[in-house]
Design an enzyme around this catalytic site. Structure first.
Site, PDB file in Angstrom:
ATOM      1  N   THR A  71       0.850  -1.197   0.000  1.00 24.48           N
ATOM      2  CA  THR A  71       0.000   0.000   0.000  1.00 24.48           C
ATOM      3  C   THR A  71       0.883   1.244   0.000  1.00 24.48           C
ATOM      4  O   THR A  71       0.697   2.168  -0.798  1.00 24.48           O
ATOM      5  CB  THR A  71      -0.938   0.000   1.226  1.00 24.48           C
ATOM      6  OG1 THR A  71      -1.721  -1.187   1.190  1.00 24.48           O
ATOM      7  CG2 THR A  71      -1.844   1.209   1.236  1.00 24.48           C
ATOM      8  N   GLN A  98       1.216  -9.931  -5.732  1.00 25.56           N
ATOM      9  CA  GLN A  98       0.816 -11.340  -5.799  1.00 25.56           C
ATOM     10  C   GLN A  98       1.761 -12.171  -6.663  1.00 25.56           C
ATOM     11  O   GLN A  98       1.735 -13.403  -6.597  1.00 25.56           O
ATOM     12  CB  GLN A  98      -0.607 -11.455  -6.374  1.00 25.56           C
ATOM     13  CG  GLN A  98      -1.683 -10.860  -5.486  1.00 25.56           C
ATOM     14  CD  GLN A  98      -1.935 -11.664  -4.219  1.00 25.56           C
ATOM     15  OE1 GLN A  98      -1.574 -12.850  -4.120  1.00 25.56           O
ATOM     16  NE2 GLN A  98      -2.552 -11.048  -3.226  1.00 25.56           N
ATOM     17  N   ALA A 106       6.061  -8.276   1.963  1.00 21.23           N
ATOM     18  CA  ALA A 106       6.658  -9.531   2.443  1.00 21.23           C
ATOM     19  C   ALA A 106       5.630 -10.560   2.907  1.00 21.23           C
ATOM     20  O   ALA A 106       5.834 -11.766   2.738  1.00 21.23           O
ATOM     21  CB  ALA A 106       7.640  -9.231   3.581  1.00 21.23           C
ATOM     22  N   CYS A 159     -19.468  -8.323   1.286  1.00 19.83           N
ATOM     23  CA  CYS A 159     -20.371  -7.331   1.855  1.00 19.83           C
ATOM     24  C   CYS A 159     -19.809  -6.823   3.172  1.00 19.83           C
ATOM     25  O   CYS A 159     -20.207  -7.254   4.244  1.00 19.83           O
ATOM     26  CB  CYS A 159     -21.765  -7.915   2.058  1.00 19.83           C
ATOM     27  SG  CYS A 159     -22.661  -8.039   0.522  1.00 19.83           S
TER      28      CYS A 159
HETATM   29  C1  LIG Z   1      -2.160  -7.406  -0.517  1.00 21.31           C
HETATM   30  C2  LIG Z   1      -2.082  -6.512  -1.691  1.00 21.31           C
HETATM   31  C3  LIG Z   1      -1.765  -5.154  -1.572  1.00 21.31           C
HETATM   32  C4  LIG Z   1      -1.613  -4.469  -0.229  1.00 21.31           C
HETATM   33  O1  LIG Z   1      -0.517  -4.951   0.475  1.00 21.31           O
HETATM   34  P1  LIG Z   1      -0.303  -4.466   1.989  1.00 21.31           P
HETATM   35  O2  LIG Z   1       0.740  -5.358   2.509  1.00 21.31           O
HETATM   36  O3  LIG Z   1      -1.628  -4.655   2.675  1.00 21.31           O
HETATM   37  O4  LIG Z   1       0.071  -3.037   1.966  1.00 21.31           O
HETATM   38  C5  LIG Z   1      -1.654  -4.400  -2.724  1.00 21.31           C
HETATM   39  N1  LIG Z   1      -1.807  -4.948  -3.924  1.00 21.31           N
HETATM   40  C6  LIG Z   1      -2.098  -6.249  -4.090  1.00 21.31           C
HETATM   41  C7  LIG Z   1      -2.245  -6.801  -5.473  1.00 21.31           C
HETATM   42  C8  LIG Z   1      -2.240  -7.077  -2.984  1.00 21.31           C
HETATM   43  O5  LIG Z   1      -2.539  -8.361  -3.165  1.00 21.31           O
END
Ligand SMILES: *Cc1c(COP(=O)(O)O)cnc(C)c1O
Length: 392
Positions: free
Chosen positions: A75, A182, A203, A329
């Site tokens: 994020t 991902q 991570a 939801c």
């Molecule tokens: C999990 C995820 C995020 C956010 O990661 P954080 O560790 O919560 O900041 C952003 N993009 C994708 C595609 C994610 O799967």
């Protein structure tokens, strides 16, 4: 022995690998210095550990260690990449391009920028959630300065052609950011081969600790300049001030090294388990639909819609298996998954979806148990659906 509930929500987060935890522990109690303390051994040892972690992360994505900025997760990395790059690109243009299937951690910062006056184009994916290079090319203008397209989708697992998109951007002199949260450690990824300028990773999505991540920032051809989100002690070459969480950096580094060494074998094992799950459910349950790309997808992702069943109700009926649903939801967001809707999945089928995210610790026994739980739950719920009964 099966331990319940079974965890199949590895796109939300993963368990910390015991080898990662083991490596982290000394950095809480023994080597607890501040990596920015340059006058004593506590600081030097911490700095050395951070250097190693940075190298391990860099190696996983084909970067140099000085191109890795440590953040709190994807994020923050996405926000730093998107908000930080624009001030340096203003004189070239004001147009930004992304895709409708992106994570909120990309869409929401970009929508804020659009409210502030930047011109934003959100490109549609195809019905598989795939964002083609042609769709991106069609959206570019002479004013485009930045493109952001995710490497792998967090809901349906679809893999985007980021190398092709990266090369297109480089030919046009446009900065390319990818949210690879991902994809990192799951599929091959290389910032050089794929012409990536900025890459976000977290991570805890690859068996490391939560609260730590990184932003790759290209140093050459082009050198990417960024304005930091916060100012302070000038850590991370001024890009991200704040005392480094040394134990977490150590954990992220070891998690990256394990991912690099074990990715191929793990992907093959999980792909076989994923297929076993898919076939097993398909043999016992009618009226299912696969969401996402049939082949270009994360090996450990299965996203299915179950006609005439509500995903939320289905999850409640299978409490022994932890998955997530596109019905989502929540108080914050009453709408079904924006990803499934962007792919053209109708609202009922979006609400009827389940995401199965397999992971490093998933066993065959757990998969076989899940097949049975899903089949039983659907068999129990469908007779309660008026639409299902009138369809018979
Ligand atoms: C999990 C995820 C995020 C956010 O990661 P954080 O560790 O919560 O900041 C952003 N993009 C994708 C595609 C994610 O799967």
């Amino acid at each position: 022995m099966l331990t319940l509930p079974v965890y199949l929500d590895n796109h939300a987060t993963t368990r910390v690998d015991p080898r990662v935890l083991e490596a982290m522990l000394p950095y809480f109690t023994t080597v607890y210095g501040n990596a920015a303390s340059i006058s004593h051994k506590f600081g030097w040892d911490a700095a050395e550990a951070v250097d190693r972690g940075r190298e391990q992360v860099a190696a996983l994505i084909g970067a140099e260690s000085r191109e890795i900025i440590v953040t709190s997760g994807s994020t923050e990395s996405n926000n730093l990449a998107l908000k930080g790059a624009l001030p340096h690109l203003k004189r070239k243009g004001n147009h930004l391009v992304t895709a409708a299937t992106e994570h909120k951690a990309v869409l929401d910062p970009l929508k804020r920028l659009a409210r502030e006056g930047w011109d934003l184009t959100i490109v549609d994916s195809d019905s598989h959630g795939f964002v083609s290079v042609d769709a991106i090319a069609a959206a570019l203008t002479d004013r485009t300065i930045l493109v952001s397209v995710m490497a792998a989708n967090n809901e349906v697992g679809t893999l985007n052609p980021i190398g092709e998109i990266g090369r297109l951007c480089h030919e046009r002199g446009i900065l390319f950011h990818t949210d690879a949260t991902q994809a990192v450690g799951k599929v091959p990824l290389n910032v050089v081969d794929d012409s990536i300028d900025l890459l976000s990773l977290s991570a805890h999505k690859f068996y490391g600790p939560k609260g730590i991540g990184a932003l790759y920032v290209r140093r050459r051809d082009p050198q990417v300049r960024l304005t930091p989100l916060f100012d302070g002690g000038g850590h991370e070459r001024g890009f991200r001030s704040g005392t480094l969480a040394v134990p977490l950096v150590v954990g992220m580094g070891v998690a990256a090294e394990l991912a690099m060494n074990e990715r191929e074998e793990e992907a093959a094992r999980l792909l076989a388990l994923r297929e076993r799950l898919h076939t097993g459910i398909a043999q016992r349950v009618s009226g299912i639909q696969l969401n996402g790309h049939p082949t270009l997808r994360l090996p450990a992702n299965l996203n299915l819609s179950f006609a005439y069943v509500d995903g939320e109700a289905l999850m409640m009926a299978m409490r022994d298996v932890a998955v997530s649903s596109g019905s989502a939801c929540t108080a914050a967001d009453p709408e079904p998954s924006h990803v499934l809707l962007a792919m053209g999945v109708d609202e009922d089928m979006a609400r009827a979806s389940l995401r199965f995210g397999l992971g490093r610790f998933t066993t065959t026994e757990e998969i076989d148990f899940t097949i049975k739980v899903v089949a039983d739950a659907v068999a129990k719920l469908r007779p309660l659906s008026a639409a299902w009964n009138s369809n018979l």
